[in-house]
Design a protein around this motif. Structure first.
Motif, PDB file in Angstrom:
ATOM      1  N   HIS A  48       5.860  -7.055 -15.077  1.00  0.00           N
ATOM      2  CA  HIS A  48       6.522  -7.136 -13.775  1.00  0.00           C
ATOM      3  C   HIS A  48       7.152  -5.803 -13.385  1.00  0.00           C
ATOM      4  CE1 HIS A  48       7.176 -11.720 -14.611  1.00  0.00           C
ATOM      5  NE2 HIS A  48       5.931 -11.428 -14.273  1.00  0.00           N
ATOM      6  N   GLY A  49       7.275  -5.564 -12.084  1.00  0.00           N
ATOM      7  CA  GLY A  49       8.049  -4.459 -11.577  1.00  0.00           C
ATOM      8  C   GLY A  49       9.451  -4.926 -11.241  1.00  0.00           C
ATOM      9  N   VAL A  50      10.231  -4.039 -10.624  1.00  0.00           N
ATOM     10  CA  VAL A  50      11.584  -4.370 -10.184  1.00  0.00           C
ATOM     11  C   VAL A  50      11.594  -4.314  -8.665  1.00  0.00           C
ATOM     12  CG1 VAL A  50      14.011  -3.691 -10.248  1.00  0.00           C
ATOM     13  CG2 VAL A  50      12.588  -3.433 -12.294  1.00  0.00           C
ATOM     14  N   GLU A  51      11.974  -5.411  -8.037  1.00  0.00           N
ATOM     15  CA  GLU A  51      11.891  -5.464  -6.578  1.00  0.00           C
ATOM     16  C   GLU A  51      13.096  -4.807  -5.916  1.00  0.00           C
ATOM     17  OE1 GLU A  51      11.307  -9.550  -5.513  1.00  0.00           O
ATOM     18  OE2 GLU A  51       9.130  -9.419  -5.812  1.00  0.00           O
ATOM     19  N   GLY A  52      12.825  -4.194  -4.771  1.00  0.00           N
ATOM     20  CA  GLY A  52      13.880  -3.615  -3.957  1.00  0.00           C
ATOM     21  C   GLY A  52      13.506  -3.723  -2.494  1.00  0.00           C
ATOM     22  N   CYS A  53      14.495  -3.733  -1.614  1.00  0.00           N
ATOM     23  CA  CYS A  53      14.232  -3.872  -0.181  1.00  0.00           C
ATOM     24  C   CYS A  53      13.573  -2.608   0.354  1.00  0.00           C
ATOM     25  CB  CYS A  53      15.534  -4.142   0.558  1.00  0.00           C
ATOM     26  SG  CYS A  53      15.312  -4.342   2.351  1.00  0.00           S
ATOM     27  N   ASN A  54      12.513  -2.789   1.147  1.00  0.00           N
ATOM     28  CA  ASN A  54      11.785  -1.614   1.632  1.00  0.00           C
ATOM     29  C   ASN A  54      12.561  -0.812   2.676  1.00  0.00           C
ATOM     30  OD1 ASN A  54      11.396  -3.033   4.074  1.00  0.00           O
ATOM     31  ND2 ASN A  54       9.362  -3.748   3.474  1.00  0.00           N
ATOM     32  N   TYR A  55      13.720  -1.317   3.097  1.00  0.00           N
ATOM     33  CA  TYR A  55      14.518  -0.519   4.031  1.00  0.00           C
ATOM     34  C   TYR A  55      15.099   0.720   3.353  1.00  0.00           C
ATOM     35  CZ  TYR A  55      19.513  -1.573   2.895  1.00  0.00           C
ATOM     36  OH  TYR A  55      20.759  -1.640   2.337  1.00  0.00           O
ATOM     37  N   LEU A  56      15.051   0.773   2.019  1.00  0.00           N
ATOM     38  CA  LEU A  56      15.616   1.911   1.297  1.00  0.00           C
ATOM     39  C   LEU A  56      14.885   3.219   1.584  1.00  0.00           C
ATOM     40  CD1 LEU A  56      16.303   0.116  -2.096  1.00  0.00           C
ATOM     41  CD2 LEU A  56      18.033   0.967  -0.484  1.00  0.00           C
ATOM     42  N   LEU A  57      13.673   3.141   2.130  1.00  0.00           N
ATOM     43  CA  LEU A  57      12.949   4.340   2.563  1.00  0.00           C
ATOM     44  C   LEU A  57      12.881   4.424   4.079  1.00  0.00           C
ATOM     45  CD1 LEU A  57      10.084   4.527  -0.083  1.00  0.00           C
ATOM     46  CD2 LEU A  57      12.010   6.102   0.183  1.00  0.00           C
ATOM     47  N   ALA A  58      13.832   3.763   4.744  1.00  0.00           N
ATOM     48  CA  ALA A  58      13.886   3.791   6.207  1.00  0.00           C
ATOM     49  C   ALA A  58      15.338   3.784   6.687  1.00  0.00           C
ATOM     50  CB  ALA A  58      13.130   2.601   6.785  1.00  0.00           C
ATOM     51  N   LEU A  59      16.186   4.493   5.942  1.00  0.00           N
ATOM     52  CA  LEU A  59      17.618   4.529   6.232  1.00  0.00           C
ATOM     53  C   LEU A  59      18.079   5.948   6.533  1.00  0.00           C
ATOM     54  CD1 LEU A  59      18.966   2.409   3.228  1.00  0.00           C
ATOM     55  CD2 LEU A  59      18.720   1.633   5.589  1.00  0.00           C
ATOM     56  N   GLU A  60      19.183   6.051   7.274  1.00  0.00           N
ATOM     57  CA  GLU A  60      19.865   7.331   7.311  1.00  0.00           C
ATOM     58  C   GLU A  60      20.944   7.309   6.225  1.00  0.00           C
ATOM     59  OE1 GLU A  60      23.111   8.016   8.708  1.00  0.00           O
ATOM     60  OE2 GLU A  60      23.570   5.915   9.064  1.00  0.00           O
ATOM     61  N   MET A  61      21.652   8.409   6.046  1.00  0.00           N
ATOM     62  CA  MET A  61      22.503   8.569   4.871  1.00  0.00           C
ATOM     63  C   MET A  61      23.620   7.540   4.769  1.00  0.00           C
ATOM     64  SD  MET A  61      24.018  12.087   3.283  1.00  0.00           S
ATOM     65  CE  MET A  61      22.418  12.608   2.675  1.00  0.00           C
ATOM     66  N   GLU A  62      24.068   6.996   5.900  1.00  0.00           N
ATOM     67  CA  GLU A  62      25.120   5.988   5.888  1.00  0.00           C
ATOM     68  C   GLU A  62      24.580   4.591   5.596  1.00  0.00           C
ATOM     69  OE1 GLU A  62      28.182   6.689   5.910  1.00  0.00           O
ATOM     70  OE2 GLU A  62      28.338   8.681   6.806  1.00  0.00           O
ATOM     71  N   MET A  63      23.319   4.492   5.250  1.00  0.00           N
ATOM     72  CA  MET A  63      22.658   3.235   4.878  1.00  0.00           C
ATOM     73  C   MET A  63      22.406   2.318   6.073  1.00  0.00           C
ATOM     74  SD  MET A  63      22.191   3.707   1.622  1.00  0.00           S
ATOM     75  CE  MET A  63      21.708   2.137   0.938  1.00  0.00           C
ATOM     76  N   ASP A  64      22.360   2.895   7.255  1.00  0.00           N
ATOM     77  CA  ASP A  64      22.032   2.113   8.449  1.00  0.00           C
ATOM     78  C   ASP A  64      20.515   2.110   8.655  1.00  0.00           C
ATOM     79  OD1 ASP A  64      24.652   1.487   9.160  1.00  0.00           O
ATOM     80  OD2 ASP A  64      24.915   3.384  10.235  1.00  0.00           O
ATOM     81  N   PRO A  65      19.906   0.939   8.873  1.00  0.00           N
ATOM     82  CA  PRO A  65      18.471   0.896   9.177  1.00  0.00           C
ATOM     83  C   PRO A  65      18.168   1.652  10.468  1.00  0.00           C
ATOM     84  CG  PRO A  65      19.308  -1.290   8.627  1.00  0.00           C
ATOM     85  CD  PRO A  65      20.507  -0.404   8.809  1.00  0.00           C
ATOM     86  N   VAL A  66      17.046   2.351  10.478  1.00  0.00           N
ATOM     87  CA  VAL A  66      16.684   3.218  11.597  1.00  0.00           C
ATOM     88  C   VAL A  66      15.328   2.781  12.148  1.00  0.00           C
ATOM     89  CG1 VAL A  66      16.092   5.583  12.243  1.00  0.00           C
ATOM     90  CG2 VAL A  66      17.995   5.168  10.679  1.00  0.00           C
ATOM     91  N   ASP A  80      10.333  -6.684   0.602  1.00  0.00           N
ATOM     92  CA  ASP A  80      10.503  -5.953  -0.651  1.00  0.00           C
ATOM     93  C   ASP A  80       9.294  -5.081  -0.968  1.00  0.00           C
ATOM     94  OD1 ASP A  80      13.004  -6.940  -1.242  1.00  0.00           O
ATOM     95  OD2 ASP A  80      12.301  -8.479  -2.629  1.00  0.00           O
ATOM     96  N   PHE A  81       9.520  -4.099  -1.824  1.00  0.00           N
ATOM     97  CA  PHE A  81       8.430  -3.435  -2.530  1.00  0.00           C
ATOM     98  C   PHE A  81       8.766  -3.427  -4.017  1.00  0.00           C
ATOM     99  CE2 PHE A  81      10.383   0.621  -0.444  1.00  0.00           C
ATOM    100  CZ  PHE A  81      11.463   0.607  -1.292  1.00  0.00           C
ATOM    101  N   ASP A  82       7.831  -2.992  -4.825  1.00  0.00           N
ATOM    102  CA  ASP A  82       8.010  -2.973  -6.277  1.00  0.00           C
ATOM    103  C   ASP A  82       8.312  -1.563  -6.752  1.00  0.00           C
ATOM    104  OD1 ASP A  82       7.504  -5.689  -6.683  1.00  0.00           O
ATOM    105  OD2 ASP A  82       5.347  -5.368  -6.814  1.00  0.00           O
ATOM    106  N   VAL A  83       9.288  -1.450  -7.626  1.00  0.00           N
ATOM    107  CA  VAL A  83       9.531  -0.210  -8.341  1.00  0.00           C
ATOM    108  C   VAL A  83       8.919  -0.371  -9.729  1.00  0.00           C
ATOM    109  CG1 VAL A  83      11.247   1.452  -9.149  1.00  0.00           C
ATOM    110  CG2 VAL A  83      11.691   0.097  -7.088  1.00  0.00           C
ATOM    111  N   ARG A  84       7.889   0.401 -10.003  1.00  0.00           N
ATOM    112  CA  ARG A  84       7.182   0.303 -11.275  1.00  0.00           C
ATOM    113  C   ARG A  84       7.650   1.418 -12.210  1.00  0.00           C
ATOM    114  NH1 ARG A  84       0.932  -1.347  -9.754  1.00  0.00           N
ATOM    115  NH2 ARG A  84       1.481  -3.186  -8.501  1.00  0.00           N
ATOM    116  N   PRO A  85       8.389   1.076 -13.253  1.00  0.00           N
ATOM    117  CA  PRO A  85       8.941   2.100 -14.146  1.00  0.00           C
ATOM    118  C   PRO A  85       7.858   2.976 -14.768  1.00  0.00           C
ATOM    119  CG  PRO A  85      10.020  -0.012 -14.523  1.00  0.00           C
ATOM    120  CD  PRO A  85       8.848  -0.283 -13.616  1.00  0.00           C
TER     121      PRO A  85
END
Length: 444
Positions: A48-66, A80-85
């Motif tokens: 398995h991978g580790v899931e994370g919200c895909n907004y993490l690559l679509a944010l400005e520095m204050e963590m606001d969705p853009v 979500d997307f998968d983080v594969r170690p």
């Protein structure tokens, strides 16, 4: 560094109980989760991978969705997307109790990579180089300021009135750096314990400014080490009741924090630039020709461009010179150690994107057989050499007008980081600064 089997044994013995799984966002920050060690081992055994919200690559520095990002939006539901170690990055983190860290690659659920993810952007350029039988090697020299205030205190003070650890310029000073040696030693030894080969530390060109350098490596390994170090140094500062900043230009009257990048090419385990002058010349010529268009990847914030000032040790031109620190590109080393140093990126650079820009530009020079212009002798600040962009707005315009970046990175990556840069510029344009209030409140 440790293997997965070593981690398994450490988890079973209780030596490690926490595993940080992380990747870098567009700003170069580590994002991810802490997993209980036993759960991490079980998840890896299950594939398995580790899931994370895909907004993490679509944010400005204050963590606001853009808006404006093709890979993630409210309309798509921010899934979500998968983080594969990547187990080659697995390491103990000595400054955090019973903790290991592993960096990962970001993938969609169908197994395809998330193309604009910074680590994927770099890996794609390394694959291009590998197709030519070449391995890009990098070393990044990252400067920071050490301040007496904690991060909490600095925030409460509005980041004003901060106290450098040493009140005078300490460039190469042994006595002055001794004052902070207890802290610097923790960083050096902590990074060594985390599998990063430490070379030196030294005082830098302004009060409280420091630099710790590490052994060069292939570009991906160096970028991984860079982000682990940058995050870890801040954690160690927090644990010591002080703060550090890698900000490119913390104050208008302070020297900026640089991230000098040394680059070379290797083939079959041997350095190419020792004997191949043509390859070296084309590699450097490509960087000179393309860095203006790639500025967004090298200087990613509004503040990045305030570092570029004459006589500041930060370059303003795209000139190159032999061991000339006034130039944007400095040729250093001899024989097997010969390499090009770009002095353009600052401490705020995302190393995956900056290294990718260096490689893409260098490959452009090789593939198009560019000729290296004459080296500059004298003061590049006062020369008529072509200038690197001095504002984010100029950098955006250069990327919009160019074609080289789209050819190297693809439309998806270029459009993604254009949206990032336009967002950064737009947010800044709406902000009223202290400078404006001081200037116009009464007299305007």
């Amino acid at each position: 560094m440790i293997t997965f089997e070593q981690l398994r044994a450490d988890v079973e013995s209780g030596a490690i109980d926490t595993v940080v799984v992380a990747f870098t966002d567009m700003q170069g920050r580590l994002m991810g989760k802490r997993l209980h060690g036993e759960f991490f081992v079980d998840e890896m055994d299950a594939g398995h991978g580790v899931e994370g919200c895909n907004y993490l690559l679509a944010l400005e520095m204050e963590m606001d969705p853009v808006p404006g990002y093709a890979i993630a939006s409210w309309e798509q539901g921010y899934g979500d997307f998968d983080v594969r170690p990547d187990m080659a990055t697995l390491r103990r983190i000595p400054w955090l109790e019973a903790t290991a860290l592993v960096l990962g690659d970001v993938h969609w659920h169908d197994g395809s990579p998330v193309g604009p993810s910074p680590r994927q952007v770099l890996k794609a350029q390394m694959e291009r180089a590998a197709a030519l039988g070449l391995t890009p090697m990098m070393g990044s020299e990252l400067e920071f300021y050490l301040l007496r205030e904690t991060y909490e205190q600095a925030h409460a003070q509005g980041y004003a009135g901060l106290t450098p650890s040493v009140p005078y310029i300490l460039d190469y000073h042994i006595l002055a750096t001794t004052y902070d040696e207890a802290f610097l030693r923790q960083i050096r030894n902590g990074m060594h314990g985390a599998g990063i080969k430490v070379e030196t530390s030294k005082g830098e060109a302004w009060p409280g400014q420091q630099e710790i350098n590490f052994r060069f490596a292939d570009a991906l390994t160096m970028a991984d080490n860079h982000v682990v170090y940058k995050n870890g140094a801040k954690e160690i500062a927090f644990l010591n009741g002080c703060s550090i900043t890698f900000m490119a230009k913390p104050f208008e009257d302070w020297i900026g924090n640089s991230c000098h990048i040394h680059s070379s090419l290797w083939r079959d385990g041997e350095p190419c630039f020792r004997d191949d002058e043509t390859l070296f010349s084309r590699w450097l010529a490509g960087q000179i020709a393309c860095f203006k268009e790639l500025a967004v990847f090298l200087a990613p914030t509004i503040n990045s461009y305030k570092r570029f000032a004459a006589g500041s040790w930060a370059p303003t031109t795209l000139a190159w010179g032999n061991d000339n620190r006034t130039c944007g590109f400095r040729v250093v080393g001899h024989g097997a150690a010969r390499r090009a140093e770009t002095r353009i990126p600052g401490g705020d650079a995302n190393p995956y994107l900056a290294f990718a820009a260096v490689i893409a530009a260098g490959l452009y020079g090789i593939e198009n057989e560019l000729e290296l212009p004459p080296g500059l002798e004298g003061n590049a600040y006062e020369s008529d050499a072509d200038r690197f962009p001095s504002t984010m707005r100029e950098a955006i315009a250069a990327l919009e007008a160019g074609t080289m970046a789209r050819g190297a990175f693809g439309d998806q990556v270029v459009d993604h980081y254009l949206n990032y840069a336009r967002t950064e510029q737009g947010l800044y344009d709406r902000f009223v600064t202290d400078w404006e209030r001081r200037r116009y409140y009464e007299r305007g």
